[in-house]
Design an enzyme around this catalytic site. Sequence first.
Site, short mmCIF file in Angstrom:
data_model
loop_
_atom_site.label_atom_id
_atom_site.label_comp_id
_atom_site.label_asym_id
_atom_site.label_seq_id
_atom_site.Cartn_x
_atom_site.Cartn_y
_atom_site.Cartn_z
N GLY A 1 0.81 -1.22 0.00
CA GLY A 1 0.00 0.00 0.00
C GLY A 1 0.84 1.26 0.00
O GLY A 1 2.02 1.23 -0.36
N HIS B 1 4.43 1.92 -7.98
CA HIS B 1 3.47 0.81 -7.92
C HIS B 1 2.55 0.86 -9.14
O HIS B 1 2.25 -0.16 -9.74
CB HIS B 1 2.57 0.93 -6.68
CG HIS B 1 3.29 0.81 -5.37
ND1 HIS B 1 3.42 1.85 -4.49
CD2 HIS B 1 3.89 -0.25 -4.78
CE1 HIS B 1 4.05 1.45 -3.41
NE2 HIS B 1 4.37 0.19 -3.56
N GLN C 1 15.32 -8.21 -3.45
CA GLN C 1 14.06 -8.92 -3.18
C GLN C 1 13.66 -9.77 -4.39
O GLN C 1 13.18 -10.90 -4.24
CB GLN C 1 12.97 -7.90 -2.85
CG GLN C 1 11.59 -8.51 -2.74
CD GLN C 1 10.55 -7.55 -2.19
OE1 GLN C 1 10.37 -7.48 -0.99
NE2 GLN C 1 9.84 -6.84 -3.05
O1 PAF Z 1 8.00 -5.01 -1.90
C1 PAF Z 1 7.04 -5.01 -1.10
O2 PAF Z 1 6.23 -4.07 -1.04
C2 PAF Z 1 6.85 -6.19 -0.16
O3 PAF Z 1 8.08 -6.69 0.25
C3 PAF Z 1 5.98 -7.31 -0.76
C4 PAF Z 1 6.62 -7.95 -1.96
C5 PAF Z 1 4.62 -6.75 -1.14
C6 PAF Z 1 5.75 -8.40 0.30
O4 PAF Z 1 5.13 -7.90 1.43
#
Ligand code: PAF
Length: 306
Positions: free
Chosen positions: A51, A57, A176
Amino acid sequence: MQRNSGKTITELIKSRINLTMEIIRTIHDMTEFSSRQRGRGAVMGFVPTMGALHEGHLSLVRKSVKENQVTIVSVFVNPVQFNNPDDFKMYPRTEEEDFRKLAAEGVDAVFAPMAEEIYPDGLDKPGKTYELGKAAEVMEGIHRPGHFQGVARIVDLLFRIVRPKRAYFGEKDFQQIAVIRNMIKNEGIDVEIVACPIKRADDGLALSSRNSLLTPEMRKVAPEIHATLKYSVDYSKEHSVKATHDTVVEHLDAIPGMRVEYFEIVDARTLAPIEEWEESPWIVGCITVYCGDVRLIDNITYRLPN
Ligand code: PAF
């Protein structure tokens, strides 16, 4: 879910925004929604988020909407990936605004569960331990103990609930993406991971939900992170890996209020630190900097295979 004049919070938000987008709060309803889509042969794209949505995003969401028949976005501030409870408490939450933005982008469903729905046995009960490979043992893996196990736990669960064909992640979180690729390989999960370029403000600062926590003074100097990394790409052409590393750290550490937590120049394929530019055809510098109390991450490419 809390009630107000006979309506659930979700119904209230839906009526205020006038949405056609589904707002889903339970694993049961999410599983049903995605099975229904699969049943009618729809190709599903998925954008997992915490969020406080920004243009970064939304660029992932737009790509998913373009490439898939159905797009699902999750909005869940995942408590088990925060190693620092204050960081979890301070993390920005803007749910209604997020839903508005997602509806405007043509998202079909948002999955926004409560923590109790995802972790019914409480947060202290440890989950399974994921095999995440060497990529999880450096940088964030050292400075945020448990973070990647927490990310793996939620992403694994979300992938199993939503079962998308493609999932979209931003390259700001370069490490990540590598860790999630390792996780799905080891878990045998069949999802195509789509890595999308970093989105930046006009002054170069990488867009991040955490930027809203910066003081006005720190927001003014934060673009120095990208400016310094960009400068270091030219510098690297005439200097060693160590000299390039040191010039970045020295420059940023000299700015009042800024402190580099780590800067690593790594082989982008393994995330192992390199000592010579010739060691890999694909080299990335990953940095984490405290700007006041706010922890920001960014990265830059030094070498890219042809
Ligand atoms: O990158 C993010 O915002 C978070 O690490 C994710 C991938 C939504 C997991 O909570």
